[in-house]
Write a protein that holds these residues in place. Structure first.
Motif, PDB file in Angstrom:
ATOM      1  N   MET A 188       0.279   2.389 -17.269  1.00  0.00           N
ATOM      2  CA  MET A 188      -0.609   1.274 -16.948  1.00  0.00           C
ATOM      3  C   MET A 188       0.044   0.282 -15.996  1.00  0.00           C
ATOM      4  O   MET A 188      -0.635  -0.487 -15.313  1.00  0.00           O
ATOM      5  N   GLY A 189       1.384   0.295 -15.936  1.00  0.00           N
ATOM      6  CA  GLY A 189       2.069  -0.552 -14.967  1.00  0.00           C
ATOM      7  C   GLY A 189       1.638  -0.251 -13.540  1.00  0.00           C
ATOM      8  O   GLY A 189       1.617  -1.142 -12.677  1.00  0.00           O
ATOM      9  N   GLY A 190       1.263   1.011 -13.272  1.00  0.00           N
ATOM     10  CA  GLY A 190       0.747   1.345 -11.946  1.00  0.00           C
ATOM     11  C   GLY A 190      -0.580   0.668 -11.661  1.00  0.00           C
ATOM     12  O   GLY A 190      -0.833   0.199 -10.546  1.00  0.00           O
ATOM     13  N   GLN A 191      -1.452   0.597 -12.668  1.00  0.00           N
ATOM     14  CA  GLN A 191      -2.724  -0.107 -12.494  1.00  0.00           C
ATOM     15  C   GLN A 191      -2.507  -1.607 -12.321  1.00  0.00           C
ATOM     16  O   GLN A 191      -3.191  -2.260 -11.519  1.00  0.00           O
ATOM     17  N   VAL A 192      -1.544  -2.167 -13.073  1.00  0.00           N
ATOM     18  CA  VAL A 192      -1.208  -3.582 -12.898  1.00  0.00           C
ATOM     19  C   VAL A 192      -0.785  -3.847 -11.452  1.00  0.00           C
ATOM     20  O   VAL A 192      -1.224  -4.817 -10.815  1.00  0.00           O
ATOM     21  N   ILE A 193       0.052  -2.967 -10.916  1.00  0.00           N
ATOM     22  CA  ILE A 193       0.499  -3.115  -9.531  1.00  0.00           C
ATOM     23  C   ILE A 193      -0.672  -2.955  -8.574  1.00  0.00           C
ATOM     24  O   ILE A 193      -0.815  -3.711  -7.601  1.00  0.00           O
ATOM     25  N   GLY A 194      -1.533  -1.966  -8.842  1.00  0.00           N
ATOM     26  CA  GLY A 194      -2.687  -1.765  -7.976  1.00  0.00           C
ATOM     27  C   GLY A 194      -3.588  -2.983  -7.925  1.00  0.00           C
ATOM     28  O   GLY A 194      -4.066  -3.373  -6.847  1.00  0.00           O
ATOM     29  N   GLN A 195      -3.832  -3.609  -9.077  1.00  0.00           N
ATOM     30  CA  GLN A 195      -4.658  -4.819  -9.094  1.00  0.00           C
ATOM     31  C   GLN A 195      -3.961  -5.972  -8.383  1.00  0.00           C
ATOM     32  O   GLN A 195      -4.606  -6.772  -7.690  1.00  0.00           O
ATOM     33  N   PHE A 196      -2.650  -6.070  -8.542  1.00  0.00           N
ATOM     34  CA  PHE A 196      -1.896  -7.091  -7.822  1.00  0.00           C
ATOM     35  C   PHE A 196      -2.036  -6.904  -6.314  1.00  0.00           C
ATOM     36  O   PHE A 196      -2.280  -7.860  -5.567  1.00  0.00           O
ATOM     37  N   LEU A 197      -1.906  -5.670  -5.848  1.00  0.00           N
ATOM     38  CA  LEU A 197      -1.998  -5.404  -4.405  1.00  0.00           C
ATOM     39  C   LEU A 197      -3.393  -5.690  -3.869  1.00  0.00           C
ATOM     40  O   LEU A 197      -3.549  -6.006  -2.684  1.00  0.00           O
ATOM     41  N   GLY A 198      -4.390  -5.578  -4.712  1.00  0.00           N
ATOM     42  CA  GLY A 198      -5.748  -5.837  -4.265  1.00  0.00           C
ATOM     43  C   GLY A 198      -6.184  -7.281  -4.386  1.00  0.00           C
ATOM     44  O   GLY A 198      -7.131  -7.698  -3.710  1.00  0.00           O
ATOM     45  N   ARG A 199      -5.466  -8.077  -5.214  1.00  0.00           N
ATOM     46  CA  ARG A 199      -6.028  -9.382  -5.573  1.00  0.00           C
ATOM     47  C   ARG A 199      -5.062 -10.556  -5.416  1.00  0.00           C
ATOM     48  O   ARG A 199      -5.494 -11.712  -5.491  1.00  0.00           O
ATOM     49  N   TRP A 240      -2.103  -8.366 -14.066  1.00  0.00           N
ATOM     50  CA  TRP A 240      -1.510  -8.488 -12.730  1.00  0.00           C
ATOM     51  C   TRP A 240      -1.084  -9.925 -12.432  1.00  0.00           C
ATOM     52  O   TRP A 240      -0.153 -10.151 -11.658  1.00  0.00           O
ATOM     53  N   ARG A 241      -1.723 -10.885 -13.073  1.00  0.00           N
ATOM     54  CA  ARG A 241      -1.363 -12.286 -12.817  1.00  0.00           C
ATOM     55  C   ARG A 241       0.023 -12.611 -13.382  1.00  0.00           C
ATOM     56  O   ARG A 241       0.716 -13.495 -12.867  1.00  0.00           O
ATOM     57  N   ASP A 242       0.426 -11.898 -14.419  1.00  0.00           N
ATOM     58  CA  ASP A 242       1.779 -12.084 -14.945  1.00  0.00           C
ATOM     59  C   ASP A 242       2.812 -11.471 -13.998  1.00  0.00           C
ATOM     60  O   ASP A 242       3.926 -11.992 -13.860  1.00  0.00           O
ATOM     61  N   LEU A 243       2.456 -10.360 -13.345  1.00  0.00           N
ATOM     62  CA  LEU A 243       3.318  -9.817 -12.296  1.00  0.00           C
ATOM     63  C   LEU A 243       3.429 -10.805 -11.139  1.00  0.00           C
ATOM     64  O   LEU A 243       4.528 -11.032 -10.615  1.00  0.00           O
ATOM     65  N   GLU A 244       2.327 -11.399 -10.766  1.00  0.00           N
ATOM     66  CA  GLU A 244       2.362 -12.398  -9.694  1.00  0.00           C
ATOM     67  C   GLU A 244       3.272 -13.571 -10.078  1.00  0.00           C
ATOM     68  O   GLU A 244       4.066 -14.054  -9.256  1.00  0.00           O
ATOM     69  N   ALA A 245       3.180 -14.005 -11.336  1.00  0.00           N
ATOM     70  CA  ALA A 245       4.037 -15.098 -11.794  1.00  0.00           C
ATOM     71  C   ALA A 245       5.510 -14.704 -11.712  1.00  0.00           C
ATOM     72  O   ALA A 245       6.369 -15.530 -11.367  1.00  0.00           O
TER      73      ALA A 245
END
Length: 374
Positions: free
Chosen positions: A231-242, A206-211
């Motif tokens: 798994m991209g959905g989980q990456v997004i979910g972690q981004f939205l939470g963190r 998720w930190r790479d999505l944030e970047a």
């Protein structure tokens, strides 16, 4: 004649041997399961053969892949074809129509798959620029398709996937004239590896999505729509939470997302005809290898703090991320007042909703994204 003590000793030795075999088999199964979950794989093998060509009709050897209804792609060295639904069948053969691209020659071996080939230009004739996103591990490539306004669609592919997997949504995004950023993240081809060389199932990706969102902001983006598959959905979910940038997200589209890592692991065990507890053991092995707590990676038990409107698409027959994960998230949405529009597709394997009904898929996404259009 074997004495009573001898028989007991033989039974004891036999029982111990059986237990040791079962323990070894369980351990091997758990390690194998963890490798399926967190191991990095780069694909490139063929799975189809062209048997005949007549005009724009191509006959392939029938396999579980080539025999599926819907729209798919055939790729071979230096070229590709978009193939429509099956127009005829014969024993061991299926015939499909070429909708876009080249026509292969008889005998051509290739790869039959559910994702577009190449890049935005190759797949759809849409111009793009490749940019580099400065992540904490190093630069990661992304495809940028310009559009109007400052609301960008950012796409996140799934486990061991490639950016091209997200190009199925590009035509509808492009019609809406929204800027589109298709990112890569750690362990992708061309992107930096993770320090341990393993996937973290969204817990660090998720930190790479944030970047990528930070980079997009330097290019004029102000608001975002996130689109993620598997798994991209989980990456997004972690981004939205963190992520502190989560509040910039207007809405989210998830297609067959990994919603609960535990449920996914249990399904993986069932796929190999193993008991469900092997999936749980595999998750514990993955935790030992990566330090990632799989229990934390459940958007059902740990929904994100930021919850923008969500379009949730899932095929009912999905055997990678079972649709029960989607049902669980929908129930959480009702309890929390999280606006979730759930759209199940009755046919199609994992992430194949677009392939089995492109018109419905694009209508759903287009209607959902229209309020964000400038």
């Amino acid at each position: 004649m074997v004495s009573g003590n001898g028989r007991r000793r033989w039974v004891w030795i036999t029982g111990l041997a059986v237990v040791m075999v079962l323990v070894a088999a369980t351990g091997i199964g758990a390690w194998f399961g963890s490798e399926q979950s967190i191991g990095v794989v780069h694909y490139g093998t063929g799975n189809a053969e062209v048997l005949a060509v007549r005009g724009d009709l191509v006959t392939l050897a029938q396999t579980p892949e080539t025999g599926k209804p819907g729209t798919y792609w055939l790729e071979w060295t230096g070229s590709y074809a978009m193939l429509g639904d099956i127009v005829s069948r014969a024993p061991g053969r299926v015939t499909r129509k070429v909708l876009r691209g080249s026509t292969p020659s008889v005998g051509t071996p290739g790869h039959f798959g559910n994702v577009p080939p190449g890049d935005p230009q190759v797949a759809w004739g849409i111009g793009y620029t490749e940019i580099m996103v400065p992540t904490e591990l190093g630069p990661a490539p992304a495809w940028y398709v310009p559009g109007k306004g400052d609301t960008w669609v950012v796409a996140v592919h799934g486990q061991n996937g490639r950016r091209k997997a997200e190009l199925k949504v590009l035509p509808v995004v492009h019609r809406l004239e929204l800027p589109f950023l298709d990112i890569s993240y750690r362990n992708d081809e061309g992107a930096p590896p993770s320090p341990d060389g393993l996937l973290h199932l969204g817990d660090s990706e998720w930190r790479d999505l944030e970047a990528a969102l930070r980079q997009a902001r330097t290019m004029g983006a102000r608001r975002f729509v996130l689109y993620g598959t598997s798994m991209g959905g989980q990456v997004i979910g972690q981004f939205l939470g963190r992520s502190p940038l989560a509040g910039l997200v207007d809405r989210v589209v998830m297609d067959a997302p990994m919603i609960d890592v535990g449920m996914t692991a249990e399904q993986g065990a069932r796929n190999f005809h193993a008991p469900a507890f092997i999936g749980s053991l595999a998750n514990q092995v993955a935790r030992w290898r990566t330090g990632v707590d799989p229990d934390r990676l459940s958007l059902i038990r740990h929904p994100p703090r930021t919850r923008p409107p969500l379009l949730l698409i899932h095929t009912v027959p999905d055997t990678e991320h079972p649709i029960q994960e989607a049902y669980g998230l929908v129930a959480v949405g009702r309890r929390l007042g999280w606006e979730i529009r759930f759209e199940p597709f009755e046919q199609g394997a994992h992430t194949e909703a677009w392939n089995v009904d492109r018109a419905r898929y694009e209508r759903l996404v287009g209607d959902f994204l229209t309020p964000s259009a400038p």
